[in-house]
Design a protein around this motif. Structure first.
Motif, mmCIF file in Angstrom:
data_model
loop_
_atom_site.group_PDB
_atom_site.id
_atom_site.type_symbol
_atom_site.label_atom_id
_atom_site.label_comp_id
_atom_site.label_asym_id
_atom_site.label_seq_id
_atom_site.Cartn_x
_atom_site.Cartn_y
_atom_site.Cartn_z
ATOM 1 N N GLU A 8 37.418 44.543 36.470
ATOM 2 C CA GLU A 8 36.794 44.579 37.796
ATOM 3 C C GLU A 8 37.227 43.395 38.657
ATOM 4 O O GLU A 8 37.553 43.553 39.833
ATOM 5 C CB GLU A 8 35.266 44.592 37.641
ATOM 6 N N GLY A 9 37.262 42.225 38.084
ATOM 7 C CA GLY A 9 37.633 41.025 38.831
ATOM 8 C C GLY A 9 39.094 40.985 39.266
ATOM 9 O O GLY A 9 39.484 40.105 40.045
ATOM 10 N N ASP A 10 39.911 41.933 38.797
ATOM 11 C CA ASP A 10 41.331 41.983 39.145
ATOM 12 C C ASP A 10 41.618 42.867 40.358
ATOM 13 O O ASP A 10 42.738 42.860 40.869
ATOM 14 C CB ASP A 10 42.151 42.531 37.966
ATOM 15 N N ILE A 11 40.636 43.625 40.811
ATOM 16 C CA ILE A 11 40.854 44.629 41.860
ATOM 17 C C ILE A 11 41.503 44.020 43.107
ATOM 18 O O ILE A 11 42.503 44.535 43.618
ATOM 19 C CB ILE A 11 39.536 45.342 42.231
ATOM 20 N N GLU A 12 40.958 42.937 43.612
ATOM 21 C CA GLU A 12 41.494 42.329 44.834
ATOM 22 C C GLU A 12 42.949 41.887 44.645
ATOM 23 O O GLU A 12 43.806 42.133 45.497
ATOM 24 C CB GLU A 12 40.637 41.140 45.266
ATOM 25 N N ALA A 13 43.250 41.262 43.516
ATOM 26 C CA ALA A 13 44.622 40.808 43.246
ATOM 27 C C ALA A 13 45.577 41.988 43.123
ATOM 28 O O ALA A 13 46.714 41.931 43.606
ATOM 29 C CB ALA A 13 44.651 39.963 41.977
ATOM 30 N N VAL A 14 45.145 43.054 42.494
ATOM 31 C CA VAL A 14 45.975 44.248 42.343
ATOM 32 C C VAL A 14 46.277 44.855 43.716
ATOM 33 O O VAL A 14 47.419 45.233 44.006
ATOM 34 C CB VAL A 14 45.301 45.274 41.404
ATOM 35 N N LEU A 15 45.276 44.930 44.575
ATOM 36 C CA LEU A 15 45.487 45.457 45.922
ATOM 37 C C LEU A 15 46.472 44.590 46.706
ATOM 38 O O LEU A 15 47.331 45.106 47.427
ATOM 39 C CB LEU A 15 44.160 45.583 46.667
ATOM 40 N N GLU A 16 46.384 43.275 46.558
ATOM 41 C CA GLU A 16 47.322 42.367 47.232
ATOM 42 C C GLU A 16 48.738 42.549 46.697
ATOM 43 O O GLU A 16 49.698 42.585 47.472
ATOM 44 C CB GLU A 16 46.874 40.917 47.059
ATOM 45 N N LEU A 17 48.875 42.654 45.375
ATOM 46 C CA LEU A 17 50.203 42.894 44.793
ATOM 47 C C LEU A 17 50.796 44.194 45.312
ATOM 48 O O LEU A 17 51.968 44.252 45.677
ATOM 49 C CB LEU A 17 50.121 42.941 43.269
ATOM 50 N N ASN A 18 49.995 45.252 45.322
ATOM 51 C CA ASN A 18 50.482 46.542 45.788
ATOM 52 C C ASN A 18 50.896 46.469 47.260
ATOM 53 O O ASN A 18 51.935 47.009 47.640
ATOM 54 C CB ASN A 18 49.427 47.625 45.583
ATOM 55 N N ALA A 19 50.108 45.792 48.079
ATOM 56 C CA ALA A 19 50.441 45.658 49.504
ATOM 57 C C ALA A 19 51.780 44.947 49.685
ATOM 58 O O ALA A 19 52.553 45.287 50.594
ATOM 59 C CB ALA A 19 49.334 44.910 50.242
#
Length: 180
Positions: A8-19
């Motif tokens: 759960e705590g990785d969601i923001e980082a994953v979205l940034e990586l994908n962007a």
């Protein structure tokens, strides 16, 4: 470097990586990511130091995942692990992260007998095609996407007992989806 399940705590980082890699993947918002994760078989991150440097998501047969590429494999094989999305931060490329993630996913995929994925072929992603072919992936088809670009569909046959990959040697002999 640590490979672990996406939390759960990785969601923001994953979205940034994908962007940061949207030209090679597709856009992803939080709601879509959460729905993809709910449908996935496995989702991993690579943590370097104190931050997420990469992530990848894979799907097994029977998923409701709406990808045209996933559906192509699901219509042909009874069992597989489909690696859909892998993103490595540009600042962490060429450090073995993709190799380590692929090793982890291929270990999981060994229980399915094969790992499958697609790589852009028109326009070609030369580095990714070379990476996959060097790992033993073989071309098994092509698919044109809704936006007109083409992808090569790839497969790596894996031994369930050992998890060691063996390159497939042609279309004959691969189990196709049959009546159930």
């Amino acid at each position: 470097m640590e490979i672990r399940s996406l939390e759960e705590g990785d969601i923001e980082a994953v979205l940034e990586l994908n962007a940061g890699a949207v030209s090679a993947t597709s856009p992803l918002d939080e709601a879509t990511l959460r729905s993809y994760l709910a449908m996935s078989d496995s989702a991993l991150v690579c943590v370097v130091g104190d931050h997420v440097a990469a992530f990848a998501i894979a799907y097994a047969p029977g998923s409701a995942y709406p990808s045209i590429n996933y559906r192509w494999y699901d219509s042909r094989f009874d069992d597989f692990l489909y690696l859909d999305r892998i993103v490595v931060a540009s600042s962490h490329r060429r450090r073995g992260i993709a190799t380590t993630l692929y090793d982890a996913f291929e270990s999981v995929a060994a229980g399915h007998g094969r790992m499958v994925c697609e790589v852009n072929s028109e326009p070609p992603n030369i580095e990714s095609l070379a990476f996959h072919r060097n790992r033993g992936y073989v071309d098994i088809g092509e698919l044109t996407q809704a936006d007109g670009h083409r992808v090569v569909m790839m497969e790596k046959t894996l031994s369930p007992a050992s998890g060691v990959g063996e390159a497939a040697d042609g279309a004959e002999g691969r189990p196709a989806r049959g009546p159930t």
